[in-house]
Design a protein around this motif. Structure first.
Motif, PDB file in Angstrom:
ATOM      1  N   HIS A 139      -0.931   0.426  -7.940  1.00  0.00           N
ATOM      2  CA  HIS A 139      -1.085   0.921  -9.315  1.00  0.00           C
ATOM      3  C   HIS A 139      -1.867  -0.066 -10.173  1.00  0.00           C
ATOM      4  O   HIS A 139      -2.784   0.329 -10.921  1.00  0.00           O
ATOM      5  N   GLU A 140      -1.533  -1.346 -10.085  1.00  0.00           N
ATOM      6  CA  GLU A 140      -2.223  -2.355 -10.888  1.00  0.00           C
ATOM      7  C   GLU A 140      -3.681  -2.495 -10.453  1.00  0.00           C
ATOM      8  O   GLU A 140      -4.571  -2.673 -11.290  1.00  0.00           O
ATOM      9  N   MET A 141      -3.947  -2.442  -9.153  1.00  0.00           N
ATOM     10  CA  MET A 141      -5.320  -2.519  -8.654  1.00  0.00           C
ATOM     11  C   MET A 141      -6.154  -1.346  -9.150  1.00  0.00           C
ATOM     12  O   MET A 141      -7.334  -1.495  -9.484  1.00  0.00           O
ATOM     13  N   SER A 142      -5.555  -0.169  -9.225  1.00  0.00           N
ATOM     14  CA  SER A 142      -6.289   1.038  -9.629  1.00  0.00           C
ATOM     15  C   SER A 142      -6.667   1.004 -11.109  1.00  0.00           C
ATOM     16  O   SER A 142      -7.497   1.796 -11.548  1.00  0.00           O
ATOM     17  N   ARG A 143      -6.082   0.095 -11.876  1.00  0.00           N
ATOM     18  CA  ARG A 143      -6.425  -0.028 -13.292  1.00  0.00           C
ATOM     19  C   ARG A 143      -7.709  -0.821 -13.498  1.00  0.00           C
ATOM     20  O   ARG A 143      -8.253  -0.835 -14.602  1.00  0.00           O
ATOM     21  N   LEU A 144      -8.211  -1.476 -12.452  1.00  0.00           N
ATOM     22  CA  LEU A 144      -9.453  -2.234 -12.562  1.00  0.00           C
ATOM     23  C   LEU A 144     -10.634  -1.280 -12.675  1.00  0.00           C
ATOM     24  O   LEU A 144     -10.635  -0.201 -12.065  1.00  0.00           O
ATOM     25  N   PRO A 145     -11.687  -1.647 -13.438  1.00  0.00           N
ATOM     26  CA  PRO A 145     -12.864  -0.776 -13.584  1.00  0.00           C
ATOM     27  C   PRO A 145     -13.525  -0.505 -12.238  1.00  0.00           C
ATOM     28  O   PRO A 145     -13.749  -1.428 -11.446  1.00  0.00           O
ATOM     29  N   GLY A 146     -13.823   0.762 -11.977  1.00  0.00           N
ATOM     30  CA  GLY A 146     -14.522   1.133 -10.759  1.00  0.00           C
ATOM     31  C   GLY A 146     -13.650   1.208  -9.521  1.00  0.00           C
ATOM     32  O   GLY A 146     -14.152   1.438  -8.417  1.00  0.00           O
ATOM     33  N   ILE A 147     -12.357   0.997  -9.670  1.00  0.00           N
ATOM     34  CA  ILE A 147     -11.433   1.027  -8.535  1.00  0.00           C
ATOM     35  C   ILE A 147     -10.586   2.295  -8.606  1.00  0.00           C
ATOM     36  O   ILE A 147      -9.773   2.460  -9.521  1.00  0.00           O
ATOM     37  N   GLY A 148     -10.798   3.191  -7.650  1.00  0.00           N
ATOM     38  CA  GLY A 148      -9.998   4.407  -7.575  1.00  0.00           C
ATOM     39  C   GLY A 148      -8.753   4.187  -6.735  1.00  0.00           C
ATOM     40  O   GLY A 148      -8.547   3.112  -6.170  1.00  0.00           O
ATOM     41  N   PRO A 149      -7.912   5.219  -6.618  1.00  0.00           N
ATOM     42  CA  PRO A 149      -6.648   5.081  -5.877  1.00  0.00           C
ATOM     43  C   PRO A 149      -6.834   4.668  -4.415  1.00  0.00           C
ATOM     44  O   PRO A 149      -6.082   3.831  -3.905  1.00  0.00           O
ATOM     45  N   LYS A 150      -7.830   5.243  -3.730  1.00  0.00           N
ATOM     46  CA  LYS A 150      -8.035   4.903  -2.310  1.00  0.00           C
ATOM     47  C   LYS A 150      -8.503   3.470  -2.139  1.00  0.00           C
ATOM     48  O   LYS A 150      -8.044   2.748  -1.246  1.00  0.00           O
ATOM     49  N   THR A 151      -9.435   3.044  -2.988  1.00  0.00           N
ATOM     50  CA  THR A 151      -9.900   1.659  -2.919  1.00  0.00           C
ATOM     51  C   THR A 151      -8.769   0.702  -3.269  1.00  0.00           C
ATOM     52  O   THR A 151      -8.608  -0.351  -2.635  1.00  0.00           O
ATOM     53  N   ALA A 152      -7.972   1.058  -4.260  1.00  0.00           N
ATOM     54  CA  ALA A 152      -6.833   0.224  -4.643  1.00  0.00           C
ATOM     55  C   ALA A 152      -5.848   0.091  -3.490  1.00  0.00           C
ATOM     56  O   ALA A 152      -5.300  -0.991  -3.241  1.00  0.00           O
ATOM     57  N   GLN A 153      -5.653   1.177  -2.758  1.00  0.00           N
ATOM     58  CA  GLN A 153      -4.744   1.137  -1.612  1.00  0.00           C
ATOM     59  C   GLN A 153      -5.293   0.236  -0.509  1.00  0.00           C
ATOM     60  O   GLN A 153      -4.556  -0.563   0.084  1.00  0.00           O
ATOM     61  N   ARG A 154      -6.614   0.316  -0.241  1.00  0.00           N
ATOM     62  CA  ARG A 154      -7.215  -0.550   0.774  1.00  0.00           C
ATOM     63  C   ARG A 154      -7.103  -2.018   0.384  1.00  0.00           C
ATOM     64  O   ARG A 154      -6.826  -2.881   1.221  1.00  0.00           O
ATOM     65  N   LEU A 155      -7.337  -2.328  -0.897  1.00  0.00           N
ATOM     66  CA  LEU A 155      -7.221  -3.708  -1.364  1.00  0.00           C
ATOM     67  C   LEU A 155      -5.791  -4.219  -1.225  1.00  0.00           C
ATOM     68  O   LEU A 155      -5.555  -5.369  -0.827  1.00  0.00           O
ATOM     69  N   ALA A 156      -4.839  -3.367  -1.577  1.00  0.00           N
ATOM     70  CA  ALA A 156      -3.436  -3.769  -1.478  1.00  0.00           C
ATOM     71  C   ALA A 156      -3.047  -4.046  -0.026  1.00  0.00           C
ATOM     72  O   ALA A 156      -2.361  -5.038   0.264  1.00  0.00           O
ATOM     73  N   TYR A 157      -3.487  -3.190   0.894  1.00  0.00           N
ATOM     74  CA  TYR A 157      -3.186  -3.409   2.315  1.00  0.00           C
ATOM     75  C   TYR A 157      -3.866  -4.675   2.826  1.00  0.00           C
ATOM     76  O   TYR A 157      -3.310  -5.410   3.639  1.00  0.00           O
ATOM     77  N   PHE A 158      -5.095  -4.947   2.327  1.00  0.00           N
ATOM     78  CA  PHE A 158      -5.792  -6.167   2.739  1.00  0.00           C
ATOM     79  C   PHE A 158      -5.007  -7.395   2.308  1.00  0.00           C
ATOM     80  O   PHE A 158      -4.837  -8.345   3.084  1.00  0.00           O
ATOM     81  N   ILE A 159      -4.525  -7.394   1.076  1.00  0.00           N
ATOM     82  CA  ILE A 159      -3.741  -8.520   0.584  1.00  0.00           C
ATOM     83  C   ILE A 159      -2.456  -8.675   1.384  1.00  0.00           C
ATOM     84  O   ILE A 159      -2.052  -9.783   1.755  1.00  0.00           O
TER      85      ILE A 159
END
Length: 204
Positions: A12-32
């Protein structure tokens, strides 16, 4: 996605970043989550450090970690011209063109009635104070204001407002030429186009 509260919060917090949609936010979260043990700590430390150390320059409102930013501190820049931009990131785009050697002023946004953003929410009064200080006070004499705002509705609205506020002060008012495509953001413009837009700016 698994119903894991901590992971859902991170997405949810990642998806609040500009240009970051839900799928990208999910990939970033899994990467972390799957990264080496030190990475989340380093990322957290970097976020806390930038929050603690970086602040607005008191003169131009660019981001800096010093008393004033490098562009205000540099002695070889001209005090007679100020380039007004929406965001600190826009300065880097203009600097990379090599076409401007004056000072900057960051508004931190643009007038947008639909989003409830008015002139008082931006660094407009501070810009007027800089100009007036040169006219009535002992500040540097400013001869030209270049408006390098996005070529969209909000940018045009802000330019119209600034033009009305700055007229009658003996300034040359100009905006960057429309080599910048209508509707685009200034941070996506290539260096050559930015340089030409500055060189061919149009007086208002």
């Amino acid at each position: 996605m698994l119903h894991i509260s901590a992971l859902e919060k991170l997405v949810h917090e990642m998806s609040r970043l500009p240009g970051i949609g839900p799928k990208t936010a999910q990939r970033l979260a899994y990467f972390i989550l799957k990264s080496e043990n030190e990475f989340p700590e380093r990322l957290s430390e970097a976020l806390l450090r930038v929050r603690a150390e970086v602040h607005d320059c008191p003169r131009c409102f660019n981001f800096t970690d010093a008393d004033i930013c490098r562009y205000c501190e540099e002695p070889h820049r001209s005090d007679e011209s100020i380039c007004v931009v929406e965001e600190p990131a826009d300065i880097m785009r203009i600097e990379s063109s090599g076409a401007f050697r004056g000072r900057y002023h960051v508004l931190h946004g643009a007038i947008s009635p639909l989003e409830g953003i008015g002139p008082k929410d931006l660094k407009i009064q501070e810009l007027l104070d800089r100009v007036n200080n040169g006219i009535d006070g002992d500040g540097p004499t400013i001869k030209e204001i270049i408006l390098a705002l996005d070529a969209d509705l909000e940018g045009d609205t802000t330019i119209l407002y600034l033009t009305k506020q700055l007229q009658g002060k003996g300034l040359k008012l100009s905006r960057i030429a429309h080599g910048v495509p209508i509707g685009s953001d200034i941070d996506f413009i290539d260096d050559r186009t930015m340089g030409r837009a500055l060189q061919n700016r149009v007086e208002l």
